[in-house]
Design a protein around this motif. Structure first.
Motif, PDB file in Angstrom:
ATOM      1  N   ALA A  59       1.035  -1.067   0.021  1.00 24.86           N
ATOM      2  CA  ALA A  59       0.039  -0.036   0.061  1.00 24.86           C
ATOM      3  C   ALA A  59       0.879   1.170  -0.122  1.00 24.86           C
ATOM      4  CB  ALA A  59      -0.851  -0.015   1.209  1.00 24.86           C
ATOM      5  N   ARG A  60       2.061   1.213   0.920  1.00 25.49           N
ATOM      6  CA  ARG A  60       2.932   2.546   0.844  1.00 25.49           C
ATOM      7  C   ARG A  60       3.444   2.608  -0.462  1.00 25.49           C
ATOM      8  NH1 ARG A  60       7.044   1.966   5.445  1.00 25.49           N
ATOM      9  NH2 ARG A  60       7.538   0.289   4.416  1.00 25.49           N
ATOM     10  N   ARG A  61       3.901   1.726  -1.312  1.00 24.42           N
ATOM     11  CA  ARG A  61       4.539   1.645  -2.569  1.00 24.42           C
ATOM     12  C   ARG A  61       3.580   2.290  -3.577  1.00 24.42           C
ATOM     13  NH1 ARG A  61       5.656  -3.654  -4.289  1.00 24.42           N
ATOM     14  NH2 ARG A  61       6.926  -3.998  -2.218  1.00 24.42           N
ATOM     15  N   ARG A  62       2.401   1.660  -3.224  1.00 23.20           N
ATOM     16  CA  ARG A  62       1.223   2.017  -4.483  1.00 23.20           C
ATOM     17  C   ARG A  62       0.952   3.653  -4.216  1.00 23.20           C
ATOM     18  NH1 ARG A  62      -0.457   1.714  -9.243  1.00 23.20           N
ATOM     19  NH2 ARG A  62      -2.722   2.029  -9.417  1.00 23.20           N
ATOM     20  N   ARG A  63       0.872   3.997  -3.117  1.00 25.99           N
ATOM     21  CA  ARG A  63       0.618   5.440  -2.611  1.00 25.99           C
ATOM     22  C   ARG A  63       1.796   6.151  -3.247  1.00 25.99           C
ATOM     23  NH1 ARG A  63      -0.643   6.294   3.454  1.00 25.99           N
ATOM     24  NH2 ARG A  63       1.434   5.023   3.078  1.00 25.99           N
ATOM     25  N   ARG A  64       2.843   5.888  -3.108  1.00 26.30           N
ATOM     26  CA  ARG A  64       4.034   6.591  -3.793  1.00 26.30           C
ATOM     27  C   ARG A  64       4.007   6.656  -5.061  1.00 26.30           C
ATOM     28  NH1 ARG A  64       8.810   3.588  -1.467  1.00 26.30           N
ATOM     29  NH2 ARG A  64       8.060   3.264   0.367  1.00 26.30           N
ATOM     30  N   GLN A  65       3.579   5.453  -5.879  1.00 29.60           N
ATOM     31  CA  GLN A  65       3.332   5.558  -7.112  1.00 29.60           C
ATOM     32  C   GLN A  65       2.205   6.457  -7.631  1.00 29.60           C
ATOM     33  OE1 GLN A  65       2.548   1.651  -8.064  1.00 29.60           O
ATOM     34  NE2 GLN A  65       4.769   0.818  -8.337  1.00 29.60           N
ATOM     35  N   LEU A  66       1.041   6.414  -6.983  1.00 34.31           N
ATOM     36  CA  LEU A  66       0.034   7.519  -7.373  1.00 34.31           C
ATOM     37  C   LEU A  66       0.517   8.700  -7.134  1.00 34.31           C
ATOM     38  CD1 LEU A  66      -2.873   5.313  -6.032  1.00 34.31           C
ATOM     39  CD2 LEU A  66      -2.287   5.751  -8.472  1.00 34.31           C
ATOM     40  N   ASP A  67       1.326   9.270  -6.094  1.00 33.35           N
ATOM     41  CA  ASP A  67       1.593  10.466  -5.528  1.00 33.35           C
ATOM     42  C   ASP A  67       2.640  11.183  -7.012  1.00 33.35           C
ATOM     43  OD1 ASP A  67       2.231  10.278  -2.179  1.00 33.35           O
ATOM     44  OD2 ASP A  67       0.431  10.672  -3.461  1.00 33.35           O
ATOM     45  N   LEU A  68       3.484  10.287  -7.233  1.00 34.39           N
ATOM     46  CA  LEU A  68       4.532  10.498  -8.474  1.00 34.39           C
ATOM     47  C   LEU A  68       3.697  10.812  -9.828  1.00 34.39           C
ATOM     48  CD1 LEU A  68       7.432   8.325  -7.867  1.00 34.39           C
ATOM     49  CD2 LEU A  68       7.249  10.794  -7.453  1.00 34.39           C
ATOM     50  N   LEU A  69       2.514  10.080 -10.181  1.00 34.83           N
ATOM     51  CA  LEU A  69       1.902  10.169 -11.051  1.00 34.83           C
ATOM     52  C   LEU A  69       0.937  11.402 -11.190  1.00 34.83           C
ATOM     53  CD1 LEU A  69       0.506   8.976 -13.721  1.00 34.83           C
ATOM     54  CD2 LEU A  69      -1.075   7.893 -12.310  1.00 34.83           C
ATOM     55  N   ALA A  70       0.475  11.727  -9.768  1.00 39.93           N
ATOM     56  CA  ALA A  70      -0.287  13.105  -9.822  1.00 39.93           C
ATOM     57  C   ALA A  70       0.581  14.207  -9.953  1.00 39.93           C
ATOM     58  CB  ALA A  70      -0.940  13.095  -8.406  1.00 39.93           C
ATOM     59  N   GLN A  71       1.769  14.167  -9.416  1.00 39.97           N
ATOM     60  CA  GLN A  71       2.681  15.326  -9.483  1.00 39.97           C
ATOM     61  C   GLN A  71       2.985  15.422 -10.999  1.00 39.97           C
ATOM     62  OE1 GLN A  71       5.961  14.211  -7.118  1.00 39.97           O
ATOM     63  NE2 GLN A  71       4.752  14.800  -5.128  1.00 39.97           N
ATOM     64  N   SER A  72       3.414  14.546 -11.769  1.00 41.23           N
ATOM     65  CA  SER A  72       3.689  14.477 -13.132  1.00 41.23           C
ATOM     66  C   SER A  72       2.652  15.080 -13.676  1.00 41.23           C
ATOM     67  CB  SER A  72       4.141  13.155 -13.658  1.00 41.23           C
ATOM     68  OG  SER A  72       3.017  12.298 -13.946  1.00 41.23           O
ATOM     69  N   ARG A  73       1.307  14.844 -13.713  1.00 44.31           N
ATOM     70  CA  ARG A  73       0.322  15.275 -14.241  1.00 44.31           C
ATOM     71  C   ARG A  73      -0.096  16.699 -14.172  1.00 44.31           C
ATOM     72  NH1 ARG A  73      -4.260  10.338 -14.093  1.00 44.31           N
ATOM     73  NH2 ARG A  73      -3.392   8.959 -15.372  1.00 44.31           N
ATOM     74  N   PHE A  74       0.228  17.015 -12.777  1.00 42.29           N
ATOM     75  CA  PHE A  74       0.085  18.566 -12.253  1.00 42.29           C
ATOM     76  C   PHE A  74       1.149  19.001 -13.036  1.00 42.29           C
ATOM     77  CE2 PHE A  74      -1.215  22.041  -9.893  1.00 42.29           C
ATOM     78  CZ  PHE A  74      -0.070  22.654  -9.523  1.00 42.29           C
ATOM     79  N   ALA A  75       2.317  18.858 -13.157  1.00 44.15           N
ATOM     80  CA  ALA A  75       3.545  19.539 -13.597  1.00 44.15           C
ATOM     81  C   ALA A  75       3.156  19.749 -15.174  1.00 44.15           C
ATOM     82  CB  ALA A  75       4.611  18.907 -13.631  1.00 44.15           C
TER      83      ALA A  75
END
Length: 97
Positions: free
Chosen positions: A72-88
């Motif tokens: 779950a922690r690894r998946r949350r990190r992946q989703l955070d990185l994905l959200a950051q890249s989309r926002f960027a």
């Protein structure tokens, strides 16, 4: 079979497939087919038997929880990185955001 469509199994008919499953190299699905029982039901009987005999260890449950927590922690990190890249990409003036 009961009036509501459910079946009742006597303890002896439950014990035979459970005992057979506890032998090494036996397939649970094959055994369930052989005895005319749903595989999930047989799995439930086996788990209950193991729990009664103390074969289900707390350590195994703890390991499972730790593994799930790491996943779950690894998946949350992946989703955070994905959200950051989309926002960027949206806020990048070169991209037209």
């Amino acid at each position: 079979m009961l009036r509501n469509g459910r079946r009742r199994y006597d303890p002896a008919s439950k014990q035979r497939p459970v005992e057979a499953y506890l032998q090494p190299g036996v397939s649970l699905a094959g055994l369930a087919l052989q005895h005319g029982v749903n595989a999930n039901l047989l799995r439930k009987w086996v788990a209950k038997r193991q729990h009664q005999n103390g074969m289900a260890s707390r350590r195994r449950g703890r390991r499972l929880r730790q593994t799930l927590f790491r996943f779950a922690r690894r998946r949350r990190r992946q989703l955070d990185l994905l959200a950051q890249s989309r926002f960027a990409r949206r806020s990048d003036p070169v991209q037209g955001g």
